[in-house]
Design a protein around this motif. Structure first.
Motif, PDB file in Angstrom:
ATOM      1  N   ALA A  65       0.837  -1.208   0.000  1.00 35.15           N
ATOM      2  CA  ALA A  65       0.000   0.000   0.000  1.00 35.15           C
ATOM      3  C   ALA A  65       0.870   1.256   0.000  1.00 35.15           C
ATOM      4  O   ALA A  65       2.092   1.188   0.129  1.00 35.15           O
ATOM      5  CB  ALA A  65      -0.918  -0.010   1.226  1.00 35.15           C
ATOM      6  N   ASP A  66       0.224   2.418  -0.145  1.00 31.95           N
ATOM      7  CA  ASP A  66       0.849   3.741   0.017  1.00 31.95           C
ATOM      8  C   ASP A  66       2.117   3.903  -0.821  1.00 31.95           C
ATOM      9  O   ASP A  66       3.211   4.138  -0.296  1.00 31.95           O
ATOM     10  CB  ASP A  66       1.210   3.988   1.485  1.00 31.95           C
ATOM     11  N   PRO A  67       2.031   3.821  -2.150  1.00 33.13           N
ATOM     12  CA  PRO A  67       3.251   3.756  -2.967  1.00 33.13           C
ATOM     13  C   PRO A  67       3.950   5.090  -3.172  1.00 33.13           C
ATOM     14  O   PRO A  67       3.347   6.158  -3.147  1.00 33.13           O
ATOM     15  CB  PRO A  67       2.716   3.239  -4.308  1.00 33.13           C
ATOM     16  N   THR A  68       5.243   4.993  -3.410  1.00 33.67           N
ATOM     17  CA  THR A  68       6.066   6.088  -3.926  1.00 33.67           C
ATOM     18  C   THR A  68       6.972   5.488  -4.987  1.00 33.67           C
ATOM     19  O   THR A  68       7.045   4.263  -5.118  1.00 33.67           O
ATOM     20  CB  THR A  68       6.888   6.753  -2.816  1.00 33.67           C
ATOM     21  N   ALA A  69       7.661   6.323  -5.763  1.00 31.69           N
ATOM     22  CA  ALA A  69       8.469   5.787  -6.860  1.00 31.69           C
ATOM     23  C   ALA A  69       9.614   6.724  -7.194  1.00 31.69           C
ATOM     24  O   ALA A  69       9.537   7.940  -6.978  1.00 31.69           O
ATOM     25  CB  ALA A  69       7.600   5.565  -8.103  1.00 31.69           C
ATOM     26  N   ILE A  70      10.686   6.146  -7.750  1.00 35.23           N
ATOM     27  CA  ILE A  70      11.836   6.912  -8.212  1.00 35.23           C
ATOM     28  C   ILE A  70      12.436   6.200  -9.417  1.00 35.23           C
ATOM     29  O   ILE A  70      12.483   4.963  -9.462  1.00 35.23           O
ATOM     30  CB  ILE A  70      12.891   7.073  -7.083  1.00 35.23           C
ATOM     31  N   GLU A  71      12.909   6.962 -10.391  1.00 37.14           N
ATOM     32  CA  GLU A  71      13.568   6.369 -11.561  1.00 37.14           C
ATOM     33  C   GLU A  71      15.069   6.316 -11.332  1.00 37.14           C
ATOM     34  O   GLU A  71      15.667   7.256 -10.787  1.00 37.14           O
ATOM     35  CB  GLU A  71      13.274   7.176 -12.822  1.00 37.14           C
ATOM     36  N   HIS A  72      15.682   5.217 -11.782  1.00 39.74           N
ATOM     37  CA  HIS A  72      17.141   5.091 -11.668  1.00 39.74           C
ATOM     38  C   HIS A  72      17.626   4.118 -12.731  1.00 39.74           C
ATOM     39  O   HIS A  72      17.158   2.969 -12.810  1.00 39.74           O
ATOM     40  CB  HIS A  72      17.532   4.591 -10.274  1.00 39.74           C
ATOM     41  N   ASN A  73      18.546   4.581 -13.561  1.00 41.78           N
ATOM     42  CA  ASN A  73      19.186   3.740 -14.588  1.00 41.78           C
ATOM     43  C   ASN A  73      18.169   2.973 -15.439  1.00 41.78           C
ATOM     44  O   ASN A  73      18.307   1.764 -15.668  1.00 41.78           O
ATOM     45  CB  ASN A  73      20.160   2.765 -13.938  1.00 41.78           C
ATOM     46  N   GLY A  74      17.139   3.677 -15.894  1.00 44.68           N
ATOM     47  CA  GLY A  74      16.186   3.075 -16.813  1.00 44.68           C
ATOM     48  C   GLY A  74      15.140   2.188 -16.175  1.00 44.68           C
ATOM     49  O   GLY A  74      14.388   1.504 -16.885  1.00 44.68           O
ATOM     50  N   ARG A  75      15.066   2.175 -14.845  1.00 45.79           N
ATOM     51  CA  ARG A  75      14.055   1.404 -14.137  1.00 45.79           C
ATOM     52  C   ARG A  75      13.280   2.327 -13.215  1.00 45.79           C
ATOM     53  O   ARG A  75      13.807   3.345 -12.737  1.00 45.79           O
ATOM     54  CB  ARG A  75      14.677   0.276 -13.300  1.00 45.79           C
TER      55      ARG A  75
END
Length: 509
Positions: A65-75
């Motif tokens: 639950a409660d997501p966050t996200a970050i991009e790194h090296n194409g992922r």
């Protein structure tokens, strides 16, 4: 010592099975005959993803639950509250009151449908002074040491916001403060629950943190939403704490920075909208709304814009629940990560256990308009095919047979699938066989077990089978006697075996 069922040499055994010993390996010489079993029927009522084209929820073997996200090296890396820890403690007949959650979940993808499970961040061990760990938010920045540093903020129950740092998106993580970054002891915080952090780094490299929550003192303009500038070290405060006048604010603060504008998103309360002096439609109850500002520490600069995601219950993907989202851009598209109760029926529970899903959303960057999104089972489309001829992780899945277990082995973020006596299944979607036809299959395995590999369907005979009987990690390969059509296909790995571990796989042409 290894066990063999018949007294033949390892060379003869491998010749009989068509296997190649790439590392220390041992296989059974008398491969059992394949049992004719209706695998689609066997797995049909366990996971909503395995035999469908649905991309939601992201993981179908646990609650998140409660997501966050970050991009790194194409992922894109997604972090979430570990609702499964609560489920494990209270059982299917228990309730999700969040009190047993003391870890966060990590996963990543490069194509938006095949997700690699990286395990958990054990906040109970890293920060034993905290009460719980919910609702993470993450930012990253290239620092003077030449490394990208990751700064992960999370709710320490409802009493404050804690943080962890790492130089890898999957850890190891450390606690640089040993205390809350913000709580009610900090001047200007003065809100009931200084939790649910949302962090963003603006165009000048300055970081900002929003937070807040609690029972509204007034229904229309509750006084619990806050924002503050962070210090250059990302673990101190560099301004006074300012208020954000968010209509019907409840919780789930988050921040984005789009074309010179700060975008604040939040979850509205369940209260009736008795007052509404804005020129847009009233938001529905417990929906997600957003505000914008050019000067975020000026309370009067914040402008209410609109709501952009209704409650998951309004989309008929599960019952009504609390709401929490993260807006992010990846490979030219905008997405909303959120949670809904996708899996409760499949796990046989009504306790309020949630799962992260992602859907595309339209964003006008010029005018900073977020258009109304939608929560679905279908989810996102696959951005690029999976390459089956390079090493892939067994913990990378687009669907499973449900409640598959994984175990951390080796480097941080590496997991292996654990066998059971009964058969389980892992599936990856959109594998590209358009240019090459596989001649061999290989997998890194340990213990006593079997893997049957199917392409495009669980019906009919397996394309290839591997059998392992060894107490050390071994890479086994098997010649493929059958052929498959060229094209893009789904791959199913049906495996079982007590104390059997499955780590990596690939095809060889």
């Amino acid at each position: 010592m290894f066990r063999q069922k018949v007294l033949v040499s390892a060379m003869v055994a491998m010749s009989l099975l068509g296997c190649t010993k790439n590392t220390t390996a041992q296989v059974n010489a008398d491969e059992p005959k394949e049992i004719n079993e209706d695998l689609e029927a066997k797995f049909a009522n366990v996971s909503p993803k395995l035999t469908s084209n649905n991309a939601n929820p992201l993981l179908d073997f646990m609650f998140t639950a409660d997501p966050t996200a970050i991009e790194h090296n194409g992922r894109i890396y997604v972090y979430a509250t570990n609702d499964y820890q609560q489920y494990e403690n209270v059982g299917k007949d228990g309730k999700n009151h969040y009190g047993f959650i003391r870890s966060l979940v990590m996963m990543s993808t490069d194509d938006m449908v095949n997700w690699t499970y990286h395990g958990i961040i054990n906040t109970a061990k890293l920060s034993p002074w905290t009460l719980n760990s919910w609702a993470p938010s993450i930012a990253s920045r290239l620092e003077a040491d030449g490394k990208t540093h990751f700064y992960l903020y999370y709710s320490n129950s409802g009493v404050g916001t804690a943080m962890l740092t790492s130089t890898s998106p999957v850890g190891p993580w450390s606690d640089p403060l040993g205390k809350n970054l913000v709580d009610r002891s900090v001047p200007g915080v003065d809100c009931e629950s200084p939790f649910d952090p949302g962090v963003v780094i603006d165009g000048q490299g300055t970081a900002w943190l929003a937070f807040g929550g609690g029972t509204p003192k007034t229904k229309y303009l509750p006084d619990n939403s806050r924002i503050v500038k962070l210090g250059t070290d990302m673990k101190s405060l560099a301004s006074n704490v300012a208020k954000i006048p968010a209509p019907y604010f409840f919780e789930a603060s988050d921040l984005n920075f789009i074309d010179g504008t700060w975008v604040y998103t939040y979850n509205t309360s369940w209260d009736p909208r008795t007052e509404w002096p804005y020129g847009v439609d009233k938001p529905t109850q417990c929906s997600m709304c957003y505000m914008t500002s050019k000067t975020p520490l000026d309370q009067n600069s914040w402008k209410y814009r609109d709501n952009y995601l209704k409650n998951p219950g309004d989309y008929n993907i599960g019952p009504y629940t609390n709401n929490h989202t993260h807006l992010f851009k990846f490979k030219g598209k905008y997405y909303i990560a959120y949670h809904a109760m996708y899996l409760q029926d499949y796990f046989g529970t009504k306790g309020g256990f949630r799962n992260v899903g992602i859907d595309e959303v339209q964003v006008d960057e010029k005018d900073v308009n977020i258009y109304m999104g939608k929560a679905t089972f279908k989810g996102t489309s696959q951005l690029n095919p999976l390459n089956p001829f390079v090493l892939q992780q067994a913990e990378t899945t687009a669907g499973t047979s449900g409640q598959v277990q994984f175990e951390a082995v080796g480097n941080p973020g590496n997991m292996v699938a654990k066998g059971k006596v009964d058969k389980q299944c892992l599936m990856v979607r959109g594998a590209d066989f358009s240019q090459q036809i596989p001649a061999k299959f290989e997998a890194r395995v340990k213990g006593k077990g079997r893997i049957d590999v199917y392409v495009n369907s669980l019906k009919g005979p397996a394309l290839v089978s591997l059998i392992c009987d060894g107490n050390e990690w071994a890479t086994l390969s098997k010649k493929i006697e059958r052929t498959i059509d060229k094209g893009v296909a789904n791959i199913y790995f049906v495996f079982n075996g007590k104390d059997f571990l499955f780590d990596e796989w690939k095809f060889i042409y």
